[in-house]
Design an enzyme around this catalytic site. Structure first.
Site, PDB file in Angstrom:
ATOM      1  NE  ARG A 163      -3.763   0.098   2.072  1.00  0.00           N
ATOM      2  CZ  ARG A 163      -4.488   0.641   3.032  1.00  0.00           C
ATOM      3  NH1 ARG A 163      -4.508   0.100   4.226  1.00  0.00           N
ATOM      4  NH2 ARG A 163      -5.192   1.732   2.801  1.00  0.00           N
ATOM      5  CB  CYS A 164       4.147   1.962   1.296  1.00  0.00           C
ATOM      6  SG  CYS A 164       5.494   3.156   1.319  1.00  0.00           S
ATOM      7  CB  SER A 165       3.694   5.471  -3.369  1.00  0.00           C
ATOM      8  OG  SER A 165       4.218   6.447  -2.491  1.00  0.00           O
TER       9      SER A 165
END
Length: 153
Positions: free
Chosen positions: A44-46
């Site tokens: 979920r972390c870019s």
């Protein structure tokens, strides 16, 4: 002595198999001599996604550890801090809800390294991401290009 076509094919095939076998063994030895790469990843972390993509662009297929699903234990966290040459304090995300809920803002300076490691092990959302380990070296992928330095021999 005349050799039949079938016997010649078997002889050629046997020689080909030996060469192929030697090539497979050499490739396996080469692969094993490459350091293992692990990424502690949050999809979920870019920054985590960008770091994983960057590793793959450079021909590195890391073992992906989704650390929120499979959190590192205290021993793994200690090993990570050693490879990063930092304190666990440097890897704690102070903007997380868990940081505030645990009241770490006012007491983090007074907690020991061991106590903080136990807290991060119990609350993996507090762990900075992504962390890439390549052999005996490690880097935090913020920015993602940070990890390129540990891929060099």
């Amino acid at each position: 002595m005349a050799i039949s076509a079938a016997a010649a094919t078997v002889a050629i095939s046997a020689a080909g198999c030996q060469r192929l076998g030697r090539a497979i063994i050499a490739a396996d030895i080469s692969r094993r001599s490459q350091p293992m790469t692990v990424i502690y990843h949050n999809p979920r972390c870019s920054k985590s996604r960008a770091t994983l993509a960057l590793l793959r662009e450079h021909g590195v297929e890391p073992q992906v550890v989704r650390y929120l699903d499979t959190p590192p234990d205290a021993a793994a966290l200690r090993a990570i801090t050693v490879k990063l040459n930092c304190s666990i304090r440097d890897l704690i995300r102070s903007g997380e809800d868990a940081y505030r809920a645990l009241g770490l803002g006012g007491k983090i300076k007074n907690l020991s390294e061991a106590a903080l490691i136990d807290i991060v092990a119990a609350h993996p959302k507090l762990l900075q991401r992504p962390i890439v380990i390549h052999g005996k070296r490690a880097a935090v992928g913020r920015p993602p290009e940070n990890v390129l330095s540990i891929l060099q021999p």
